[in-house]
Write an enzyme that holds these catalytic residues in place. Structure first.
Site, PDB file in Angstrom:
ATOM      1  N   ASN A  66      83.192  22.394 -48.204  1.00  0.00           N
ATOM      2  CA  ASN A  66      82.933  22.408 -49.638  1.00  0.00           C
ATOM      3  C   ASN A  66      81.512  21.883 -49.843  1.00  0.00           C
ATOM      4  O   ASN A  66      81.281  20.683 -49.770  1.00  0.00           O
ATOM      5  CB  ASN A  66      83.960  21.525 -50.360  1.00  0.00           C
ATOM      6  CG  ASN A  66      83.684  21.429 -51.859  1.00  0.00           C
ATOM      7  OD1 ASN A  66      82.829  22.137 -52.383  1.00  0.00           O
ATOM      8  ND2 ASN A  66      84.406  20.550 -52.542  1.00  0.00           N
ATOM      9  N   LYS A  90      79.802  21.818 -52.465  1.00  0.00           N
ATOM     10  CA  LYS A  90      79.574  21.238 -53.798  1.00  0.00           C
ATOM     11  C   LYS A  90      78.245  21.764 -54.376  1.00  0.00           C
ATOM     12  O   LYS A  90      77.890  22.916 -54.113  1.00  0.00           O
ATOM     13  CB  LYS A  90      79.628  19.704 -53.716  1.00  0.00           C
ATOM     14  CG  LYS A  90      80.928  19.223 -53.043  1.00  0.00           C
ATOM     15  CD  LYS A  90      81.176  17.747 -53.155  1.00  0.00           C
ATOM     16  CE  LYS A  90      82.483  17.385 -52.465  1.00  0.00           C
ATOM     17  NZ  LYS A  90      82.845  15.976 -52.579  1.00  0.00           N
ATOM     18  N   HIS A 118      89.772  20.384 -57.682  1.00  0.00           N
ATOM     19  CA  HIS A 118      89.071  19.320 -56.965  1.00  0.00           C
ATOM     20  C   HIS A 118      88.964  18.085 -57.869  1.00  0.00           C
ATOM     21  O   HIS A 118      88.813  18.217 -59.092  1.00  0.00           O
ATOM     22  CB  HIS A 118      87.676  19.796 -56.549  1.00  0.00           C
ATOM     23  CG  HIS A 118      87.017  18.853 -55.593  1.00  0.00           C
ATOM     24  ND1 HIS A 118      86.372  17.719 -56.017  1.00  0.00           N
ATOM     25  CD2 HIS A 118      86.950  18.848 -54.241  1.00  0.00           C
ATOM     26  CE1 HIS A 118      85.924  17.053 -54.958  1.00  0.00           C
ATOM     27  NE2 HIS A 118      86.259  17.722 -53.867  1.00  0.00           N
ATOM     28  N   GLU A 172      86.612  16.200 -58.491  1.00  0.00           N
ATOM     29  CA  GLU A 172      85.404  16.191 -59.335  1.00  0.00           C
ATOM     30  C   GLU A 172      85.587  17.096 -60.559  1.00  0.00           C
ATOM     31  O   GLU A 172      85.092  16.789 -61.644  1.00  0.00           O
ATOM     32  CB  GLU A 172      84.182  16.599 -58.491  1.00  0.00           C
ATOM     33  CG  GLU A 172      83.794  15.486 -57.529  1.00  0.00           C
ATOM     34  CD  GLU A 172      83.224  15.941 -56.196  1.00  0.00           C
ATOM     35  OE1 GLU A 172      82.751  17.086 -56.090  1.00  0.00           O
ATOM     36  OE2 GLU A 172      83.269  15.134 -55.241  1.00  0.00           O
ATOM     37  N   GLU A 221      93.188  14.968 -50.941  1.00  0.00           N
ATOM     38  CA  GLU A 221      91.904  14.254 -50.931  1.00  0.00           C
ATOM     39  C   GLU A 221      92.032  12.980 -51.748  1.00  0.00           C
ATOM     40  O   GLU A 221      91.921  13.020 -52.995  1.00  0.00           O
ATOM     41  CB  GLU A 221      90.807  15.131 -51.536  1.00  0.00           C
ATOM     42  CG  GLU A 221      90.561  16.420 -50.778  1.00  0.00           C
ATOM     43  CD  GLU A 221      89.144  16.934 -50.984  1.00  0.00           C
ATOM     44  OE1 GLU A 221      88.445  17.089 -49.976  1.00  0.00           O
ATOM     45  OE2 GLU A 221      88.717  17.155 -52.128  1.00  0.00           O
ATOM     46  N   GLY A 250      83.279  11.053 -50.438  1.00  0.00           N
ATOM     47  CA  GLY A 250      81.859  10.703 -50.537  1.00  0.00           C
ATOM     48  C   GLY A 250      81.577   9.214 -50.421  1.00  0.00           C
ATOM     49  O   GLY A 250      80.480   8.765 -50.716  1.00  0.00           O
ATOM     50  N   SER A 284      85.525  11.987 -46.547  1.00  0.00           N
ATOM     51  CA  SER A 284      84.704  11.373 -45.497  1.00  0.00           C
ATOM     52  C   SER A 284      85.111  11.789 -44.085  1.00  0.00           C
ATOM     53  O   SER A 284      85.083  10.979 -43.160  1.00  0.00           O
ATOM     54  CB  SER A 284      84.699   9.847 -45.651  1.00  0.00           C
ATOM     55  OG  SER A 284      84.143   9.481 -46.906  1.00  0.00           O
TER      56      SER A 284
END
Ligand code: 13P
Length: 255
Positions: free
Chosen positions: A10, A12, A97, A99, A169, A175, A215
């Site tokens: 991904n 992003k 996701h 985000e 996730e 991140g 991560s």
């Protein structure tokens, strides 16, 4: 039940079209033939046509979007439809996701509409779920994941589940450099599978691929993939470098 591992990048909001090409040229040579794992790359929308040109139909790599609209067409400024993605040979689409959930207000009801739109268009959803640190520490892990799964997968049929990939996730691992331990990821993903068994049935749960994301790096991939309920990865930061993503894919082949 043996499930084929699926390792997805991904990207992003990283990688311009020329940067995507510079990544894919050597990467596609490394994995030019069908492999023991499914390899998926999710560039930004603007880099997808370039990636699509380079990823030929018989390549070992499949193209994914990072999002899409649940609407078919019309006055939806800034949105991208399933038909647009299909025209450039997109096979997967990442949906829900964290985000998208936290920064753009997507809830399970919207994500459910997107899942249905994707499945109707013959796109395979990579459905993301995951809890915040507060929710985990507050004892809400199981209820949060159950709500996300039930809401996002409402009215999806058993047959359609054959095309759905789940990505677990944990938000606190995305991140941050903090990876869930293999035990935490395994325990949680076994729980996710048990929820799928309740929503659908045991066979569906056993056949569904569940990725871990948060991560993932070359250094921790082998440990994670060795666990029974971890069927691949959704990789952010470490997927931006062809060498490190190739190492993670290799861990997936070995696991
Ligand atoms: P990182 O691998 O950068 O933690 O991101 C994970 C992720 O959000 C993939 O979708």
């Amino acid at each position: 039940m043996s499930r084929k591992n699926i390792i997805a990048a991904n990207w992003k909001m990283n990688m311009t079209p020329s940067e995507a090409a510079a990544f894919l040229d050597p990467f596609l040579n490394t994995f030019s033939e069908a492999t023991a794992v499914d390899i998926v790359i999710a560039p930004s929308f603007i880099a997808m046509p370039k990636a699509s040109e380079l990823i030929t139909p018989n390549s070992a790599v499949a193209l994914s979007a990072q999002n899409m609209s649940h609407e078919a067409s019309g006055a939806f400024t800034g949105e991208t439809s399933a038909a647009m993605l299909k025209e450039i040979n997109t096979e997967y689409v990442i949906l829900g996701h964290s985000e998208r959930r936290s920064l753009y207000g997507e809830d399970d009801a919207v994500i459910n509409k997107k899942v249905h739109a994707a499945l109707s268009a013959d796109l395979k959803p990579i459905l993301c779920i995951g809890e915040s640190l507060e929710e985990r520490e507050g004892g809400q892990l199981e209820s949060v994941l159950t709500t996300q799964l039930e809401g996002s997968l409402a009215d999806v049929t058993i047959e359609q589940m054959g095309d759905v990939v789940i990505a677990y996730e944990p938000v606190w691992a995305i991140g941050t450099g903090v990876t869930a331990t293999p035990e935490q990821a395994q325990d949680t993903q076994a729980f996710v599978r048990s929820v799928l068994a309740k929503i659908f049935r045991e066979e569906v749960a056993a056949a569904t691929r569940i990725q871990y994301g948060g991560s993932v790096k070359p250094g921790n991939a082998a440990d994670l993939i060795g666990r029974e309920d971890i069927d691949g990865f959704l990789v952010g930061g470490a997927s931006l470098d062809p060498q490190s993503f190739a190492e993670i894919v290799s861990a997936g082949i070995g696991g």
